[in-house]
Scaffold this motif. Structure first.
Motif, PDB file in Angstrom:
ATOM      1  N   ASP A 129       0.854  -1.194   0.000  1.00 43.58           N
ATOM      2  CA  ASP A 129       0.000   0.000   0.000  1.00 43.58           C
ATOM      3  C   ASP A 129       0.886   1.239   0.000  1.00 43.58           C
ATOM      4  N   PRO A 130       0.798   2.084  -1.034  1.00 36.79           N
ATOM      5  CA  PRO A 130       1.681   3.253  -1.076  1.00 36.79           C
ATOM      6  C   PRO A 130       1.432   4.241   0.062  1.00 36.79           C
ATOM      7  N   VAL A 131       0.193   4.385   0.496  1.00 34.25           N
ATOM      8  CA  VAL A 131      -0.103   5.322   1.591  1.00 34.25           C
ATOM      9  C   VAL A 131       0.472   4.804   2.899  1.00 34.25           C
ATOM     10  N   ALA A 132       0.308   3.512   3.168  1.00 32.31           N
ATOM     11  CA  ALA A 132       0.862   2.935   4.392  1.00 32.31           C
ATOM     12  C   ALA A 132       2.390   2.994   4.371  1.00 32.31           C
ATOM     13  N   THR A 133       2.982   2.755   3.215  1.00 34.32           N
ATOM     14  CA  THR A 133       4.440   2.828   3.092  1.00 34.32           C
ATOM     15  C   THR A 133       4.923   4.256   3.353  1.00 34.32           C
ATOM     16  N   ALA A 134       4.205   5.230   2.809  1.00 37.85           N
ATOM     17  CA  ALA A 134       4.556   6.635   3.055  1.00 37.85           C
ATOM     18  C   ALA A 134       4.370   6.980   4.536  1.00 37.85           C
ATOM     19  N   GLN A 135       3.313   6.475   5.154  1.00 41.08           N
ATOM     20  CA  GLN A 135       3.062   6.738   6.571  1.00 41.08           C
ATOM     21  C   GLN A 135       4.209   6.227   7.434  1.00 41.08           C
ATOM     22  N   VAL A 136       4.671   5.022   7.166  1.00 38.93           N
ATOM     23  CA  VAL A 136       5.780   4.462   7.936  1.00 38.93           C
ATOM     24  C   VAL A 136       7.051   5.265   7.682  1.00 38.93           C
ATOM     25  N   PHE A 137       7.312   5.615   6.430  1.00 46.61           N
ATOM     26  CA  PHE A 137       8.517   6.373   6.086  1.00 46.61           C
ATOM     27  C   PHE A 137       8.555   7.708   6.828  1.00 46.61           C
ATOM     28  N   VAL A 138       7.476   8.474   6.731  1.00 45.32           N
ATOM     29  CA  VAL A 138       7.445   9.802   7.358  1.00 45.32           C
ATOM     30  C   VAL A 138       7.473   9.664   8.882  1.00 45.32           C
ATOM     31  N   SER A 139       6.779   8.683   9.413  1.00 48.87           N
ATOM     32  CA  SER A 139       6.781   8.459  10.865  1.00 48.87           C
ATOM     33  C   SER A 139       8.185   8.135  11.364  1.00 48.87           C
ATOM     34  N   LEU A 140       8.936   7.349  10.591  1.00 45.34           N
ATOM     35  CA  LEU A 140      10.306   7.023  10.992  1.00 45.34           C
ATOM     36  C   LEU A 140      11.243   8.225  10.867  1.00 45.34           C
ATOM     37  N   LYS A 141      10.900   9.182  10.016  1.00 43.05           N
ATOM     38  CA  LYS A 141      11.685  10.423   9.950  1.00 43.05           C
ATOM     39  C   LYS A 141      11.500  11.214  11.243  1.00 43.05           C
TER      40      LYS A 141
ATOM     41  N   ILE B 242       2.389  10.083  12.325  1.00 39.18           N
ATOM     42  CA  ILE B 242       1.623  10.647  11.209  1.00 39.18           C
ATOM     43  C   ILE B 242       0.348   9.831  11.063  1.00 39.18           C
ATOM     44  N   GLU B 243      -0.788  10.491  11.242  1.00 41.76           N
ATOM     45  CA  GLU B 243      -2.070   9.802  11.149  1.00 41.76           C
ATOM     46  C   GLU B 243      -2.447   9.590   9.691  1.00 41.76           C
ATOM     47  N   SER B 244      -3.113   8.473   9.416  1.00 41.61           N
ATOM     48  CA  SER B 244      -3.485   8.149   8.037  1.00 41.61           C
ATOM     49  C   SER B 244      -4.434   9.197   7.440  1.00 41.61           C
TER      50      SER B 244
END
Length: 147
Positions: free
Chosen positions: A70-82, A94-96
């Protein structure tokens, strides 16, 4: 998940010409055009290891980390880890609801981030290993806020 803002007009291109004319765009916020993998140019490129991505694809094929599909979930994890580079405990920073899929096809996805906890505004993802619904998404870059 809604991919196109209700105020947007999809515009389809053949070669370099519109396939239909738009009578009035004054009431619309934007016009979205198809995106090609060659056209994305993030402000910040994210380095990745293709061999690690192949191994991750194999892991996802076995049922692990399904969020990578899922591109949105992948982006959520990426930004959250930043925000939390040491790892995420509990809820994602970062909330979905603060993520919006702007574009997705078999090769490229673009996710908008609207969250005060990060300076990341747009995340660019590609399917590097397999370009179908079974392929994992990899973050290849992002844009920072235009403040």
């Amino acid at each position: 998940m809604e991919m196109i803002d209700y105020n947007a007009i999809p515009a389809y291109l053949e070669s370099t010409e519109l396939t239909f004319e738009l009578e009035s765009v004054g009431i619309y916020e934007n016009i979205m055009f198809p995106v090609s993998a060659k056209e994305i140019s993030p402000q910040v490129e994210v380095q990745y290891n293709l061999e690690e991505e192949r191994n991750t694809q194999k892991s996802v094929d076995k049922g692990h980390s399904p969020w990578r599909l899922d591109p949105v979930a992948t982006a959520q994890v990426f930004v959250s880890l930043k925000i939390s580079p040491g790892g995420i405990e509990g809820e994602y920073p970062i909330e979905s609801e603060n993520l919006k899929l702007l574009h997705s096809d078999h090769e490229v996805a673009i996710v908008e981030v609207d969250d005060p906890d990060t300076n990341i505004h747009t995340v660019y993802l590609k399917r590097l290993i397999r370009q179908d619904e079974t392929g994992i998404w990899t973050v290849v870059g992002y844009d920072e806020n235009r403040k």
